[in-house]
Design a protein around this motif. Structure first.
Motif, PDB file in Angstrom:
ATOM      1  N   PHE A  97       0.809  -1.225   0.000  1.00  0.00           N
ATOM      2  CA  PHE A  97       0.000   0.000   0.000  1.00  0.00           C
ATOM      3  C   PHE A  97       0.843   1.277   0.000  1.00  0.00           C
ATOM      4  CE2 PHE A  97      -2.696  -3.264   2.025  1.00  0.00           C
ATOM      5  CZ  PHE A  97      -3.818  -3.201   1.203  1.00  0.00           C
ATOM      6  N   LEU A  98       2.148   1.164  -0.210  1.00  0.00           N
ATOM      7  CA  LEU A  98       2.992   2.374  -0.163  1.00  0.00           C
ATOM      8  C   LEU A  98       2.607   3.326  -1.293  1.00  0.00           C
ATOM      9  CD1 LEU A  98       5.307   2.533  -2.621  1.00  0.00           C
ATOM     10  CD2 LEU A  98       6.333   0.716  -1.310  1.00  0.00           C
ATOM     11  N   GLU A 155       4.256   6.462  -3.699  1.00  0.00           N
ATOM     12  CA  GLU A 155       5.557   6.999  -4.100  1.00  0.00           C
ATOM     13  C   GLU A 155       5.733   8.398  -3.507  1.00  0.00           C
ATOM     14  OE1 GLU A 155       6.351   6.506  -8.283  1.00  0.00           O
ATOM     15  OE2 GLU A 155       5.481   4.496  -8.221  1.00  0.00           O
ATOM     16  N   LYS A 215      -6.760  -4.842  -2.098  1.00  0.00           N
ATOM     17  CA  LYS A 215      -5.789  -3.947  -2.739  1.00  0.00           C
ATOM     18  C   LYS A 215      -6.452  -3.162  -3.873  1.00  0.00           C
ATOM     19  CE  LYS A 215      -2.288  -1.882  -4.236  1.00  0.00           C
ATOM     20  NZ  LYS A 215      -1.675  -0.762  -3.560  1.00  0.00           N
ATOM     21  N   ASN A 218      -7.289   1.079  -3.845  1.00  0.00           N
ATOM     22  CA  ASN A 218      -6.911   2.041  -4.885  1.00  0.00           C
ATOM     23  C   ASN A 218      -8.135   2.672  -5.531  1.00  0.00           C
ATOM     24  OD1 ASN A 218      -4.219   1.925  -4.471  1.00  0.00           O
ATOM     25  ND2 ASN A 218      -3.688   0.856  -6.358  1.00  0.00           N
ATOM     26  N   ILE A 228     -10.540  11.438  -5.171  1.00  0.00           N
ATOM     27  CA  ILE A 228      -9.971  12.542  -5.961  1.00  0.00           C
ATOM     28  C   ILE A 228     -10.909  12.877  -7.119  1.00  0.00           C
ATOM     29  CG2 ILE A 228      -7.909  13.420  -7.112  1.00  0.00           C
ATOM     30  CD1 ILE A 228      -6.399  11.012  -5.817  1.00  0.00           C
ATOM     31  N   PHE A 251      -6.928  13.071   0.749  1.00  0.00           N
ATOM     32  CA  PHE A 251      -7.299  12.767  -0.644  1.00  0.00           C
ATOM     33  C   PHE A 251      -8.467  13.610  -1.150  1.00  0.00           C
ATOM     34  CE2 PHE A 251      -4.914   9.435  -2.857  1.00  0.00           C
ATOM     35  CZ  PHE A 251      -3.856   9.390  -1.950  1.00  0.00           C
ATOM     36  N   ILE A 262      -7.541  16.796  -2.271  1.00  0.00           N
ATOM     37  CA  ILE A 262      -6.827  17.911  -2.899  1.00  0.00           C
ATOM     38  C   ILE A 262      -7.129  17.914  -4.394  1.00  0.00           C
ATOM     39  CG2 ILE A 262      -4.569  18.956  -3.340  1.00  0.00           C
ATOM     40  CD1 ILE A 262      -3.567  17.475  -0.814  1.00  0.00           C
ATOM     41  N   SER A 289      -6.999  18.602  -8.371  1.00  0.00           N
ATOM     42  CA  SER A 289      -5.824  18.560  -9.253  1.00  0.00           C
ATOM     43  C   SER A 289      -6.241  18.500 -10.714  1.00  0.00           C
ATOM     44  CB  SER A 289      -4.976  17.331  -8.920  1.00  0.00           C
ATOM     45  OG  SER A 289      -5.727  16.155  -9.159  1.00  0.00           O
ATOM     46  N   TRP A 306      -5.672  12.614 -11.312  1.00  0.00           N
ATOM     47  CA  TRP A 306      -4.683  11.736 -10.691  1.00  0.00           C
ATOM     48  C   TRP A 306      -3.906  10.981 -11.762  1.00  0.00           C
ATOM     49  CZ3 TRP A 306      -6.606   7.138 -12.422  1.00  0.00           C
ATOM     50  CH2 TRP A 306      -7.987   6.978 -12.470  1.00  0.00           C
ATOM     51  N   GLY A 307      -2.641  10.700 -11.432  1.00  0.00           N
ATOM     52  CA  GLY A 307      -1.807   9.899 -12.334  1.00  0.00           C
ATOM     53  C   GLY A 307      -1.162   8.783 -11.553  1.00  0.00           C
ATOM     54  N   CYS A 353      -0.601   3.025 -11.109  1.00  0.00           N
ATOM     55  CA  CYS A 353      -1.522   1.987 -10.619  1.00  0.00           C
ATOM     56  C   CYS A 353      -3.013   2.308 -10.619  1.00  0.00           C
ATOM     57  CB  CYS A 353      -1.093   1.563  -9.227  1.00  0.00           C
ATOM     58  SG  CYS A 353       0.524   0.768  -9.261  1.00  0.00           S
ATOM     59  N   PHE A 354      -3.402   3.525 -10.260  1.00  0.00           N
ATOM     60  CA  PHE A 354      -4.838   3.787 -10.096  1.00  0.00           C
ATOM     61  C   PHE A 354      -5.636   3.355 -11.330  1.00  0.00           C
ATOM     62  CE2 PHE A 354      -4.859   7.430  -6.685  1.00  0.00           C
ATOM     63  CZ  PHE A 354      -4.563   6.501  -5.724  1.00  0.00           C
ATOM     64  N   PHE A 403       4.241  12.635 -11.780  1.00  0.00           N
ATOM     65  CA  PHE A 403       2.795  12.488 -11.528  1.00  0.00           C
ATOM     66  C   PHE A 403       2.390  13.023 -10.170  1.00  0.00           C
ATOM     67  CE2 PHE A 403       1.785   8.953  -8.590  1.00  0.00           C
ATOM     68  CZ  PHE A 403       3.021   8.344  -8.436  1.00  0.00           C
ATOM     69  N   LYS A 404       3.377  13.215  -9.293  1.00  0.00           N
ATOM     70  CA  LYS A 404       3.159  13.880  -8.003  1.00  0.00           C
ATOM     71  C   LYS A 404       4.527  14.371  -7.538  1.00  0.00           C
ATOM     72  CE  LYS A 404       2.706  11.208  -4.290  1.00  0.00           C
ATOM     73  NZ  LYS A 404       2.407  10.088  -3.352  1.00  0.00           N
ATOM     74  N   ARG A 460      -2.550  22.666  -9.603  1.00  0.00           N
ATOM     75  CA  ARG A 460      -2.472  22.048  -8.265  1.00  0.00           C
ATOM     76  C   ARG A 460      -2.891  23.006  -7.152  1.00  0.00           C
ATOM     77  NH1 ARG A 460      -1.441  16.439  -8.255  1.00  0.00           N
ATOM     78  NH2 ARG A 460      -0.211  15.959 -10.064  1.00  0.00           N
TER      79      ARG A 460
END
Ligand code: NAD
Ligand code: UGA
Length: 458
Positions: A161-162, A164, A219, A223, A230, A264, A266, A268, A271-272, A275-276, A337-338, A432
């Motif tokens: 679940f980390l 980046e 999992k 996600n 978002i 979550f 914020i 934008s 999202w990028g 994985c999502f 992407f972030k 952003r």
């Protein structure tokens, strides 16, 4: 040096590299080896210049590499030696055949499973670390049961679940570690062995167990829920821009409801990340496979809103700049992407860059970490693009700035100086909402935030 456990991870990517570095860091009594089919990647892990940028990772890897953390291309040897094997290979979206663009491409893990089967000389615990479709463990078990000797494999699900940019913190202090297993005696024993590894640094009450299919599904659902939050707030940015409501004020008001929470929310440009999108589309594909069309459509809408948000941002730039971008110079502030990562996979900036180039704009791209990846992403595009690390130099002579990534450094720039160097009228599109819009307007910029009224001098 003798170690009391040999751990192998197949796949030296973001997840394999970071998670194994944390295990080796917290458990000097284990030997941890990370293998990959890509020799360049392994060489980078063994060099001073790691293949990924992740705050804090460099220091950990350099301290323990060669002590109990090893990076290697010797996959067969690694498999033979290991008692526990984490599988952390990539699971991209299929680009061919049935399920193109939706289903997960499972060729990488299947090759891995067959290689484990072929090379193993003793029983092992196999841990699914990659994000797999629900019931992958069943297929993995089927392949691994083809063994002709007495070897036995227990397959566990242990999704990661980390996020980046915060991977080290997420791995050191996770909200939870999830381990899915079968209810057989050997599977429960395998599960307990995995719990024992994590218990070296994670409180026991944060290590939760479930049946294996719940673990695989959790999992994908996690996600999907994160991306849904978002997309939900982003859908209201469009509404705010029409109605003069302010999205930041709305997010604060709803986020203070303890039932909803403030994370979550914020807004934008969309999202990028790697994985999502792939995970939600995989979920949608699985729903349709089970005939759950309403459920599939519901989650697909989360992706659709994200595409709409990116389209909308690019279109807003075109409309605001008098409906023509041909020959105008636009500077993209950020390409990752972030913030705090060099990763550009599925970055909204790729989409926006393509749209602007289609309008015949000239692009200047600046980013403190992601310029190399940006060059690869935009390679071959027919248009004028330059890459400049210094934001002052990058924006010099531009008609507009568009903020793509929420890098901290952009907040502290001297926008007075930047304004002086730009073509007038000068525009800022803050994808952003990280800049001080009122101050920018006072300097002379025409300012277009996300989900708030624009501030223009005409
Ligand atoms: P990645 O592309 O960075 O790394 C995957 C690695 O696996 C690559 O280096 C590739 O060469 C290697 N590989 C592929 N087939 C192999 C084989 N047969 N033998 C040995 N190595 C092989 O991917 P990633 O971002 O680390 O993601 C891995 C998995 O973890 C995916 O399923 C992803 O959904 C999941 N995940 C990713 C993140 C993230 O933040 N990136 C977070 C949680 C979960
Ligand atoms: C996400 C999840 O947060 C992790 O839990 C998960 O393990 C991981 O995906 C995965 O499976 O790969 P990640 O994509 O690395 O992690 O980063 P996030 O912080 O989730 O951000 C994803 C995207 O959403 C970024 O583009 C970010 O800028 C955007 N975002 C995030 C927003 O636009 N608004 C927010 O409030 C939060």
């Amino acid at each position: 040096m003798t170690f009391n456990k040999n751990i192998l991870c197949i796949g030296a990517g973001y997840v394999g590299g970071s998670t194994m570095a944390m295990i080796a860091h917290k458990c000097p009594q284990y030997k941890v080896t990370v293998v990959d089919i890509n020799p360049t990647r392994i060489a980078q892990w063994n060099s001073d210049d790691l293949p990924i940028y992740e705050p804090g990772l460099d220091k950990i890897v350099k301290t323990i590499r060669g002590r109990n953390l090893f990076f290697s291309t010797e996959i067969e040897h690694g498999i033979k030696e290991a008692e526990i094997i984490f599988v952390s290979v990539n699971t991209p979206v299929k680009t061919f055949g049935a399920g193109t663009g939706m289903a997960a491409d499972l060729q990488y893990w299947e090759k891995t499973a067959r290689q484990i089967l072929k090379c193993s000389e003793s029983s092992k615990i196999i841990v699914e670390k990659s994000t797999f479709p629900v019931r992958t463990a069943f297929a993995m078990e089927r392949i691994l049961s083809l063994t002709e000797n007495d070897i036995h494999f227990d397959v566990l699900s242990n999704p990661e679940f980390l996020a980046e940019g915060t991977a080290i913190k997420d791995l050191e202090y996770p909200d939870r570690v999830l381990i899915g297993s079968r209810e057989t005696p050997t599977s429960i024993k395998a599960r307990d062995e995995l719990i024992e590894i994590y218990a070296n640094w994670i409180p026991k009450d944060r290590i939760i167990t479930s049946n294996i299919w719940s673990s695989e599904l959790s999992k994908l659902v996690a996600n999907a829920f994160l991306a849904q939050r978002i997309s939900s707030i982003n859908s209201f940015t469009a509404f705010c821009e029409k109605s003069e409501a302010d999205i930041d004020e709305v997010a604060r008001a709803i986020g203070m409801d303890s039932r909803l929470g403030s994370k979550f929310l914020i807004p934008s440009i969309g999202w990028g990340g790697s994985c999502f999108k792939k995970d939600i589309l995989n979920l949608v594909y699985l729903c349709r496979h089970y005939g759950l069309y309403e459920v599939a459509n519901y989650w697909e809408a989360v992706v659709n809103i994200n595409e709409y948000q990116k389209e909308r941002f690019a279109l807003n730039i075109l409309t605001a700049m008098f409906n023509t971008l041909a020959g105008k110079k636009i500077c993209l502030f950020g390409f990752a992407f972030k913030a705090n990562t060099s990763d550009t996979r599925e970055s909204p900036a790729i989409f926006i860059a393509n749209k602007l180039i289609q309008e015949r704009a000239e692009l200047v791209i600046t980013d403190p970490r992601a310029l190399n990846n940006a060059k690869i992403d935009l390679n071959g595009i027919d248009g004028k693009i330059s890459y400049i690390e210094d934001p002052y130099e990058a924006s010099n002579g531009c008609d507009a700035i568009a903020v793509m990534t929420e890098w901290e450094i952009y907040k502290g720039l001297d926008f007075e100086k930047i304004y002086q160097s730009m073509v007038k009228p000068a525009f800022i599109f803050d994808g952003r909402n990280i800049l001080n819009h009122k101050r920018l307007f006072d300097i002379g910029f025409n300012v277009f935030p996300i989900g708030k009224a624009s501030l223009t001098h005409f």
